[in-house]
Design a protein around this motif. Structure first.
Motif, PDB file in Angstrom:
ATOM      1  N   ALA A  37      95.472  13.124  48.332  1.00 53.75           N
ATOM      2  CA  ALA A  37      95.894  13.871  47.139  1.00 53.75           C
ATOM      3  C   ALA A  37      95.159  15.205  47.042  1.00 53.75           C
ATOM      4  CB  ALA A  37      95.659  13.043  45.881  1.00 53.75           C
ATOM      5  N   LEU A  38      93.857  15.200  47.281  1.00 53.41           N
ATOM      6  CA  LEU A  38      93.097  16.447  47.204  1.00 53.41           C
ATOM      7  C   LEU A  38      93.521  17.411  48.310  1.00 53.41           C
ATOM      8  CD1 LEU A  38      90.913  18.140  45.842  1.00 53.41           C
ATOM      9  CD2 LEU A  38      89.258  17.075  47.392  1.00 53.41           C
ATOM     10  N   ALA A  39      93.699  16.900  49.513  1.00 55.27           N
ATOM     11  CA  ALA A  39      94.128  17.774  50.615  1.00 55.27           C
ATOM     12  C   ALA A  39      95.462  18.438  50.291  1.00 55.27           C
ATOM     13  CB  ALA A  39      94.221  16.974  51.906  1.00 55.27           C
ATOM     14  N   ARG A  40      96.380  17.676  49.711  1.00 52.40           N
ATOM     15  CA  ARG A  40      97.682  18.260  49.316  1.00 52.40           C
ATOM     16  C   ARG A  40      97.489  19.331  48.246  1.00 52.40           C
ATOM     17  NH1 ARG A  40     100.955  12.674  49.123  1.00 52.40           N
ATOM     18  NH2 ARG A  40     101.437  12.561  51.329  1.00 52.40           N
ATOM     19  N   GLU A  41      96.634  19.024  47.269  1.00 51.79           N
ATOM     20  CA  GLU A  41      96.362  19.990  46.198  1.00 51.79           C
ATOM     21  C   GLU A  41      95.840  21.309  46.761  1.00 51.79           C
ATOM     22  OE1 GLU A  41      92.740  20.606  43.060  1.00 51.79           O
ATOM     23  OE2 GLU A  41      93.542  18.562  43.197  1.00 51.79           O
ATOM     24  N   LEU A  42      94.999  21.209  47.775  1.00 53.76           N
ATOM     25  CA  LEU A  42      94.339  22.396  48.334  1.00 53.76           C
ATOM     26  C   LEU A  42      95.108  23.040  49.482  1.00 53.76           C
ATOM     27  CD1 LEU A  42      90.662  21.068  48.432  1.00 53.76           C
ATOM     28  CD2 LEU A  42      91.821  22.339  46.605  1.00 53.76           C
ATOM     29  N   GLY A  43      96.176  22.400  49.927  1.00 57.57           N
ATOM     30  CA  GLY A  43      96.901  22.915  51.090  1.00 57.57           C
ATOM     31  C   GLY A  43      96.115  22.704  52.371  1.00 57.57           C
ATOM     32  N   GLY A  44      95.247  21.708  52.366  1.00 60.31           N
ATOM     33  CA  GLY A  44      94.428  21.409  53.541  1.00 60.31           C
ATOM     34  C   GLY A  44      94.911  20.154  54.238  1.00 60.31           C
ATOM     35  N   THR A  45      94.028  19.542  55.003  1.00 61.39           N
ATOM     36  CA  THR A  45      94.363  18.313  55.709  1.00 61.39           C
ATOM     37  C   THR A  45      93.331  17.241  55.374  1.00 61.39           C
ATOM     38  OG1 THR A  45      93.134  19.008  57.652  1.00 61.39           O
ATOM     39  CG2 THR A  45      95.480  19.482  57.648  1.00 61.39           C
ATOM     40  N   TYR A  46      93.758  15.985  55.506  1.00 59.31           N
ATOM     41  CA  TYR A  46      92.867  14.865  55.233  1.00 59.31           C
ATOM     42  C   TYR A  46      92.588  14.113  56.526  1.00 59.31           C
ATOM     43  CZ  TYR A  46      91.073  10.369  53.841  1.00 59.31           C
ATOM     44  OH  TYR A  46      90.282   9.250  53.741  1.00 59.31           O
ATOM     45  N   HIS A  47      91.345  13.683  56.669  1.00 57.14           N
ATOM     46  CA  HIS A  47      90.929  12.861  57.809  1.00 57.14           C
ATOM     47  C   HIS A  47      90.091  11.717  57.270  1.00 57.14           C
ATOM     48  CE1 HIS A  47      92.024  16.263  60.419  1.00 57.14           C
ATOM     49  NE2 HIS A  47      91.433  16.998  59.502  1.00 57.14           N
ATOM     50  N   HIS A  48      90.459  10.484  57.633  1.00 57.29           N
ATOM     51  CA  HIS A  48      89.631   9.338  57.251  1.00 57.29           C
ATOM     52  C   HIS A  48      88.336   9.433  58.055  1.00 57.29           C
ATOM     53  CE1 HIS A  48      88.805   5.232  55.883  1.00 57.29           C
ATOM     54  NE2 HIS A  48      88.150   5.158  57.031  1.00 57.29           N
ATOM     55  N   LEU A  49      87.209   9.393  57.356  1.00 61.99           N
ATOM     56  CA  LEU A  49      85.908   9.482  58.032  1.00 61.99           C
ATOM     57  C   LEU A  49      84.894   8.663  57.254  1.00 61.99           C
ATOM     58  CD1 LEU A  49      84.037  10.762  60.178  1.00 61.99           C
ATOM     59  CD2 LEU A  49      83.618  12.603  58.540  1.00 61.99           C
ATOM     60  N   ASP A  50      84.271   7.739  57.956  1.00 60.44           N
ATOM     61  CA  ASP A  50      83.192   6.939  57.390  1.00 60.44           C
ATOM     62  C   ASP A  50      81.909   7.389  58.075  1.00 60.44           C
ATOM     63  OD1 ASP A  50      81.363   5.067  56.537  1.00 60.44           O
ATOM     64  OD2 ASP A  50      82.617   3.332  56.997  1.00 60.44           O
ATOM     65  N   VAL A  51      81.125   8.202  57.402  1.00 63.96           N
ATOM     66  CA  VAL A  51      79.907   8.758  57.998  1.00 63.96           C
ATOM     67  C   VAL A  51      78.828   7.694  58.216  1.00 63.96           C
ATOM     68  CG1 VAL A  51      80.316  11.089  57.152  1.00 63.96           C
ATOM     69  CG2 VAL A  51      78.940   9.509  55.795  1.00 63.96           C
ATOM     70  N   SER A  52      79.004   6.503  57.627  1.00 67.27           N
ATOM     71  CA  SER A  52      78.025   5.437  57.834  1.00 67.27           C
ATOM     72  C   SER A  52      78.350   4.613  59.071  1.00 67.27           C
ATOM     73  CB  SER A  52      77.960   4.524  56.603  1.00 67.27           C
ATOM     74  OG  SER A  52      79.154   3.769  56.491  1.00 67.27           O
ATOM     75  N   ASP A  53      79.477   4.873  59.708  1.00 66.27           N
ATOM     76  CA  ASP A  53      79.908   4.122  60.895  1.00 66.27           C
ATOM     77  C   ASP A  53      79.710   4.981  62.146  1.00 66.27           C
ATOM     78  OD1 ASP A  53      81.051   2.366  62.689  1.00 66.27           O
ATOM     79  OD2 ASP A  53      83.094   2.724  62.009  1.00 66.27           O
ATOM     80  N   ASP A  68      86.910  11.542  53.964  1.00 62.25           N
ATOM     81  CA  ASP A  68      86.378  10.526  53.066  1.00 62.25           C
ATOM     82  C   ASP A  68      86.862   9.163  53.552  1.00 62.25           C
ATOM     83  OD1 ASP A  68      85.292  10.991  49.884  1.00 62.25           O
ATOM     84  OD2 ASP A  68      85.837   8.967  50.462  1.00 62.25           O
ATOM     85  N   ILE A  69      86.380   8.096  52.903  1.00 58.09           N
ATOM     86  CA  ILE A  69      86.900   6.758  53.169  1.00 58.09           C
ATOM     87  C   ILE A  69      87.952   6.369  52.130  1.00 58.09           C
ATOM     88  CG2 ILE A  69      84.849   5.965  54.389  1.00 58.09           C
ATOM     89  CD1 ILE A  69      84.001   4.527  51.805  1.00 58.09           C
TER      90      ILE A  69
END
Length: 71
Positions: free
Chosen positions: A54-70, A46-47
């Motif tokens: 916070a969501l990635a931590r909740e799910l035990g996953g990973t977060y990546h900054h991604l702007d799909v419009s760029d 997400d951007i």
């Protein structure tokens, strides 16, 4: 609608990777949570860095900054 939820509850995604765009809120967050509940390792993108982390931590996953419009 109950059949859809029952089918998703039975879906086994153990060992699978799910990449969810726009996952920090709304439909993306619901989708990420459902994949995680089914056993997938979730990559939250997400951007909105704060909510995404916070969501990635909740799910035990990973977060990546991604702007799909760029491109």
């Amino acid at each position: 609608m109950g059949d859809v939820h029952n089918a998703a509850a039975r879906l086994d995604l153990s060992g699978q990777l799910a990449l969810v765009t726009g996952a920090a809120s709304g439909i993306g967050a619901v989708t990420a949570r459902r994949f995680a509940a089914c056993g997938a390792t979730v990559h939250v993108t997400d951007i909105n860095d704060e909510a995404g982390v916070a969501l990635a931590r909740e799910l035990g996953g990973t977060y990546h900054h991604l702007d799909v419009s760029d491109p």
